[in-house]
Design a protein around this motif. Sequence first.
Motif, PDB file in Angstrom:
ATOM      1  N   PRO A  55       0.812  -1.222   0.000  1.00 20.21           N
ATOM      2  CA  PRO A  55       0.000   0.000   0.000  1.00 20.21           C
ATOM      3  C   PRO A  55       0.842   1.267   0.000  1.00 20.21           C
ATOM      4  N   ARG A  56       0.220   2.365  -0.432  1.00 18.46           N
ATOM      5  CA  ARG A  56       0.937   3.625  -0.590  1.00 18.46           C
ATOM      6  C   ARG A  56       1.519   4.128   0.736  1.00 18.46           C
ATOM      7  N   GLU A  57       0.781   3.904   1.847  1.00 12.60           N
ATOM      8  CA  GLU A  57       1.317   4.395   3.118  1.00 12.60           C
ATOM      9  C   GLU A  57       2.632   3.702   3.477  1.00 12.60           C
ATOM     10  N   ASP A  58       2.770   2.433   3.074  1.00 17.49           N
ATOM     11  CA  ASP A  58       4.040   1.741   3.294  1.00 17.49           C
ATOM     12  C   ASP A  58       5.144   2.324   2.413  1.00 17.49           C
ATOM     13  N   LEU A  59       4.793   2.632   1.174  1.00 19.08           N
ATOM     14  CA  LEU A  59       5.780   3.232   0.270  1.00 19.08           C
ATOM     15  C   LEU A  59       6.229   4.598   0.790  1.00 19.08           C
ATOM     16  N   GLU A  60       5.291   5.381   1.317  1.00 14.24           N
ATOM     17  CA  GLU A  60       5.636   6.705   1.839  1.00 14.24           C
ATOM     18  C   GLU A  60       6.544   6.589   3.058  1.00 14.24           C
ATOM     19  N   LYS A  61       6.253   5.612   3.924  1.00 12.53           N
ATOM     20  CA  LYS A  61       7.103   5.416   5.098  1.00 12.53           C
ATOM     21  C   LYS A  61       8.514   4.993   4.681  1.00 12.53           C
ATOM     22  N   LEU A  62       8.606   4.085   3.709  1.00 12.71           N
ATOM     23  CA  LEU A  62       9.912   3.651   3.212  1.00 12.71           C
ATOM     24  C   LEU A  62      10.671   4.809   2.570  1.00 12.71           C
ATOM     25  N   SER A  63       9.937   5.651   1.848  1.00 11.32           N
ATOM     26  CA  SER A  63      10.573   6.800   1.207  1.00 11.32           C
ATOM     27  C   SER A  63      11.141   7.759   2.240  1.00 11.32           C
ATOM     28  N   GLU A  64      10.396   7.950   3.337  1.00 12.36           N
ATOM     29  CA  GLU A  64      10.887   8.819   4.412  1.00 12.36           C
ATOM     30  C   GLU A  64      12.163   8.248   5.034  1.00 12.36           C
ATOM     31  N   ALA A  87      23.684  -2.839   0.115  1.00 10.21           N
ATOM     32  CA  ALA A  87      24.759  -2.264  -0.701  1.00 10.21           C
ATOM     33  C   ALA A  87      24.874  -0.752  -0.513  1.00 10.21           C
ATOM     34  N   PHE A  88      24.108  -0.188   0.476  1.00 19.41           N
ATOM     35  CA  PHE A  88      24.130   1.250   0.768  1.00 19.41           C
ATOM     36  C   PHE A  88      23.709   2.102  -0.430  1.00 19.41           C
ATOM     37  N   GLU A  89      22.817   1.582  -1.252  1.00 21.22           N
ATOM     38  CA  GLU A  89      22.361   2.299  -2.447  1.00 21.22           C
ATOM     39  C   GLU A  89      21.083   3.071  -2.117  1.00 21.22           C
ATOM     40  N   ASP A  90      21.185   4.046  -1.222  1.00 20.57           N
ATOM     41  CA  ASP A  90      19.993   4.784  -0.803  1.00 20.57           C
ATOM     42  C   ASP A  90      19.406   5.626  -1.939  1.00 20.57           C
ATOM     43  N   ALA A  91      20.265   6.107  -2.833  1.00 20.37           N
ATOM     44  CA  ALA A  91      19.762   6.893  -3.962  1.00 20.37           C
ATOM     45  C   ALA A  91      18.890   6.029  -4.878  1.00 20.37           C
ATOM     46  N   GLN A  92      19.313   4.777  -5.129  1.00 22.25           N
ATOM     47  CA  GLN A  92      18.509   3.879  -5.965  1.00 22.25           C
ATOM     48  C   GLN A  92      17.202   3.502  -5.274  1.00 22.25           C
ATOM     49  N   ILE A  93      17.245   3.361  -3.942  1.00 24.21           N
ATOM     50  CA  ILE A  93      16.015   3.075  -3.197  1.00 24.21           C
ATOM     51  C   ILE A  93      15.026   4.223  -3.354  1.00 24.21           C
ATOM     52  N   TYR A 146      11.901  -3.092   7.778  1.00 26.58           N
ATOM     53  CA  TYR A 146      10.559  -2.831   7.259  1.00 26.58           C
ATOM     54  C   TYR A 146      10.253  -3.775   6.097  1.00 26.58           C
ATOM     55  N   ALA A 147      11.247  -3.993   5.228  1.00 27.86           N
ATOM     56  CA  ALA A 147      11.057  -4.898   4.091  1.00 27.86           C
ATOM     57  C   ALA A 147      10.788  -6.317   4.566  1.00 27.86           C
ATOM     58  N   ALA A 148      11.518  -6.747   5.603  1.00 29.88           N
ATOM     59  CA  ALA A 148      11.298  -8.092   6.141  1.00 29.88           C
ATOM     60  C   ALA A 148       9.891  -8.229   6.707  1.00 29.88           C
ATOM     61  N   LYS A 149       9.393  -7.178   7.352  1.00 26.94           N
ATOM     62  CA  LYS A 149       8.035  -7.214   7.905  1.00 26.94           C
ATOM     63  C   LYS A 149       6.989  -7.281   6.793  1.00 26.94           C
ATOM     64  N   LEU A 150       7.215  -6.526   5.713  1.00 27.98           N
ATOM     65  CA  LEU A 150       6.283  -6.565   4.580  1.00 27.98           C
ATOM     66  C   LEU A 150       6.172  -7.976   4.023  1.00 27.98           C
ATOM     67  N   GLU A 151       7.321  -8.619   3.827  1.00 29.98           N
ATOM     68  CA  GLU A 151       7.319  -9.970   3.271  1.00 29.98           C
ATOM     69  C   GLU A 151       6.668 -10.961   4.228  1.00 29.98           C
ATOM     70  N   SER A 152       6.883 -10.750   5.529  1.00 32.14           N
ATOM     71  CA  SER A 152       6.290 -11.638   6.522  1.00 32.14           C
ATOM     72  C   SER A 152       4.770 -11.481   6.564  1.00 32.14           C
ATOM     73  N   ASP A 153       4.282 -10.244   6.395  1.00 30.39           N
ATOM     74  CA  ASP A 153       2.834  -9.991   6.426  1.00 30.39           C
ATOM     75  C   ASP A 153       2.133 -10.511   5.186  1.00 30.39           C
ATOM     76  N   ASP A 154       2.808 -10.405   4.026  1.00 29.95           N
ATOM     77  CA  ASP A 154       2.192 -10.838   2.771  1.00 29.95           C
ATOM     78  C   ASP A 154       3.291 -11.300   1.824  1.00 29.95           C
ATOM     79  N   ALA A 155       3.296 -12.614   1.517  1.00 31.86           N
ATOM     80  CA  ALA A 155       4.344 -13.195   0.672  1.00 31.86           C
ATOM     81  C   ALA A 155       4.364 -12.599  -0.725  1.00 31.86           C
ATOM     82  N   ARG A 156       3.253 -11.968  -1.160  1.00 31.44           N
ATOM     83  CA  ARG A 156       3.219 -11.382  -2.506  1.00 31.44           C
ATOM     84  C   ARG A 156       4.239 -10.247  -2.653  1.00 31.44           C
TER      85      ARG A 156
END
Length: 496
Positions: A435-444, A481-487, A457-467
């Motif tokens: 969901p968008r609220e998760d994307l916004e939190k990750l972006s922050e 890989a410390f690629e925060d700009a790519q994230i 946070y990514a591990a929790k997302l996968e644990s909540d929903d395997a999709r």
Amino acid sequence: SEEQFRKLAEKAEAANHAKSVFLSNMSHELRTPLNSVLGYAQILSRQRETSPAVKDGLHIIAQSGNHLLTLINDVLDISKIEARKMVLYPVPIILKTFLDGIAGMMRMRAQEKGLRMVYQADAGLPAGIYADETRLRQVLLNLLGNAVKFTDQGGTVTFRVLMPQCRGISQTRRDARPCVSTDEKGEEQILLRFEVQDTGVGMTEENTARIFTPFEQVGDAGRQREGTGLGLAIGRQLVRMMGGDLHVASEYGRGSIFWFEAAFPVIAAPAHAAQVRSRSVAGYEGPRRKILIADDQPQNRMVLLKMLEPLGFEVALAENGQTAVELFRSWHPDLILMDLLMPVLNGFEAVKQIRQFPENSSLPIIAVSASAFDMDQTQSRKAGCNGFLPKPVDADRLLAFLEEYLHLEWIHEKHEDSPERPAQEESETELILPPREDLEKLSELALLGRLPEIQDYAAKLESDDARYGAFAGRLRELAAAFEDAQITEMLAKAMK
């Protein structure tokens, strides 16, 4: 009166020389144990079976050791500047790699303090410039380090690299048109402007007027204990040697901005633009290479041995220059790491003897020394060394030398949390997104540079929903890989 003046000048010169010799000898004696402390901190941190608690302890050891090394270097640098013996050594710099490395390093420090780190660079920066990489990095890290130190949790530190116009440059003007000129050699050079701005405690006019004075420190006592009060004084002198000057504007309680401008010759970026990260290197392709280590201190030899043997290198050890020459003749190494100050036969003479054989003119020899004298670097080159590696030895710089002179292709280890990506990877637009609220939190979190929190946070997302597994796996891989700009780019596309 002239005779009295001459005698006073001679006494002052003798005292200044004695001080320089004392500081240099003290530096050498301090760097030798530091080489072991920082060397083993790097070696042990690469062990995959090391527990998180031990790794945290090693991180603290490395931080404390590097802080001590910075204090040693600051005292020596101010001494060299006072004696007018400071010299710049320009080298080709891959600008993007150089700036990304600085921004990434400071982003981690800002993250540890709960700050937001913003890095902004003008589009169209040159691929490479010719400058003293060590001194330019020293100035920028000092400015950024001060910004982090004097900014409280929740604040912002901004690092900008701009290409101003040739005229009408002001603190607030933003103009992407570069100022390109030609130096006395007919080489093209570009004017670059570096800015570091923070939302920290700021300074009064009185403090602003004295911050460039050696040993002067401003701010509360707790912050003053973190340095020597030499960083800005040294930084201003180094910038002036580069042809610019260091400026500051500050408002008490609102923050400060430091900036300087300097012109640098433009070069094409070398082909080997990637930075070596020793922690990810597991070995190298091709036949085994032989490396001879010459150092009179057993602990120094063992540090280099422990760095190189696990990567597959064959290593031989010599306790002085004479033994090194004998091993060179009988063992035929592919590269030599040569300490300069050794008994029986010192490194300078050992290198000269080795270079007397014409067939070994291309053998790479890297000087490894705790000496603080710039002239030792110059003399080592004159003796026949290809490069200079200061002690304490930095593993990344060591591997960079080996890659350059032995033409190595590194094998990188695969982390459990960074699975190998398939040859035809899905694009971000094909991933199943949360969901968008998760994307916004990750972006922050990405903007704040909080990469470990992104992995959690990514591990929790996968644990909540395997999709969301593919999306989460990609996030964890980039964070590792410390690629925060790519994230940030990936999340921005996902939220469109």
